[in-house]
Design an enzyme around this catalytic site. Structure first.
Site, PDB file in Angstrom:
ATOM      1  N   LYS A   1       0.830  -1.122   0.029  1.00 33.85           N
ATOM      2  CA  LYS A   1      -0.004   0.147  -0.089  1.00 33.85           C
ATOM      3  C   LYS A   1       0.691   1.244  -0.165  1.00 33.85           C
ATOM      4  O   LYS A   1       0.531   2.332  -0.841  1.00 33.85           O
ATOM      5  CB  LYS A   1      -0.934   0.025   1.144  1.00 33.85           C
TER       6      LYS A   1
ATOM      7  N   LYS B   1      -8.385  -9.435  -6.527  1.00 36.77           N
ATOM      8  CA  LYS B   1      -9.525  -9.838  -5.347  1.00 36.77           C
ATOM      9  C   LYS B   1     -10.558  -9.016  -5.747  1.00 36.77           C
ATOM     10  O   LYS B   1     -10.793  -7.872  -6.364  1.00 36.77           O
ATOM     11  CB  LYS B   1      -8.653  -9.446  -4.128  1.00 36.77           C
TER      12      LYS B   1
ATOM     13  N   LYS C   1     -15.179  -3.737  -3.848  1.00 35.93           N
ATOM     14  CA  LYS C   1     -15.946  -2.837  -4.334  1.00 35.93           C
ATOM     15  C   LYS C   1     -15.408  -1.762  -4.971  1.00 35.93           C
ATOM     16  O   LYS C   1     -15.774  -1.357  -6.102  1.00 35.93           O
ATOM     17  CB  LYS C   1     -16.742  -2.157  -3.203  1.00 35.93           C
TER      18      LYS C   1
END
Ligand code: SF4
Length: 332
Positions: free
Chosen positions: A111, A194, A197
């Protein structure tokens, strides 16, 4: 009976990836153990997020969890930020957590490299996870393979805190163990990443039947099946993985056979999946719609869950504060 803690981010939509990968298992676990399940909104603010929709996304996630089968009479279901002790223990555990261990976490490195300026909260994310679990002295944590490194760090943090503050008999933070998920990981409908949303590759647990079919039709399959006559390999097809979550065993066998022998086309395969998914999800959608009609009852349920969680958290924090030598408020 063991105590279990697990959390889910308030993405708003509980999708079939979350459901098959975690929540379906939580529904079973609530009948076997003492369970605490939490919408982890404090974790959600470690990255850029939409302030205006955070509260609604938190409520929507709670609706998804209850509709999927979590029972507030069996499991403690609550919102993380409603129990302030999570952040207090997070701070105290920061003082025993080695910086190098945090910097080595794979998820942090992934990240962080995508951001120009890395907030300290992203680095300390696993310490808050440790606080979430240790606050309730939970001894089992349902995790996927990708969370094992964080769980090991959690155990290390507990050991370090115990070595410094829990010498001698009495209170100590238990080292939690992983309850490794056996569910096969469902990828997004693109078949690449993966299901998430934010990546727009999901099927929501509450999606209506026509949306489910519209989303399934273009979903990625085994690329070897260029035409209907080309045989495929179900083991590398995400649609087959989803079949395993929603279709009966006999159908799963038939899917594998028809795929390998080019006995049907991918669209036929997806139609059967769509029908099974729609049937399986219909009662969940109905429960969600009932919960949406009663927003006050939903908030009351979450408030009651937070009260139960807080009662445990306060007992732990009283011990932690005492062991760390703080002046108790009553003694001041
Ligand atoms: S037939 Fe089914 S399992 Fe085989 S590649 Fe097509 S969608 Fe996937």
């Amino acid at each position: 009976m063991r105590r279990i803690f697990s959390g889910i981010q308030p993405s708003g939509e509980l999708h079939i990836g979350n459901y098959l990968g975690a929540v379906q298992n939580w529904v079973k676990l609530q009948h076997q153990h003492e369970c605490l399940f939490c919408v982890v909104d404090l974790h959600a603010v470690t990255q850029a997020y939409d302030i205006a929709t955070l509260a609604q996304r938190t409520l929507d996630m709670a609706i998804g969890l209850f509709a999927a089968g979590l029972d507030p009479e069996r499991a403690v279901v609550f919102v993380q930020s409603h129990v302030a002790e999570h952040t207090e223990l997070n701070w105290l555990l920061n003082t025993v957590t080695p910086l190098g261990e945090l910097e080595r976490q794979t998820q942090f490195k992934d990240k962080a490299q995508r951001q120009e300026s890395v907030p300290a909260g992203l680095l300390n994310y696993p310490v808050l996870q440790a606080a979430d679990v240790l606050l309730y002295e939970a001894t089992l944590v349902p995790v996927g393979e990708d969370q094992l490194q964080h769980l090991e760090l959690m155990r290390e943090i507990a050991r370090r805190w115990n070595a410094r503050y829990a010498t001698g008999a009495g209170f100590a933070l238990p080292e939690p163990q992983a309850l490794l998920s056996t569910a096969k990981r469902v990828l997004g409908l693109d078949g690449q990443t993966k299901m998430s949303k934010s990546l727009g590759n999901t099927i929501g647990l509450l999606d209506p039947p026509e949306t489910i079919w519209e989303k399934l039709k273009p979903a990625a399959t085994d690329p070897a099946r260029v035409t209907r006559k080309d045989p495929g390999n179900p083991e590398i097809c995400n649609i087959f993985t989803i079949h395993q979550g929603f279709s009966p065993a006999e159908t799963v066998k038939l899917v594998a056979h028809n795929c390998r022998t080019a006995g049907w086309g991918c669209l036929d395969c997806k139609r059967v999946l769509a029908d099974n998914m729609i049937a399986a999800l219909a009662p969940i959608r109905e429960r969600a719609q009932a919960l949406q009609r009663e927003p006050k009852a939903l908030r009351d349920t979450l408030r009651a869950g937070a009260a139960k969680a807080r009662a445990i958290a306060r007992r732990t924090m009283a011990q932690v504060r005492r062991r760390m030598g703080f002046l108790g408020e009553a003694e001041a």
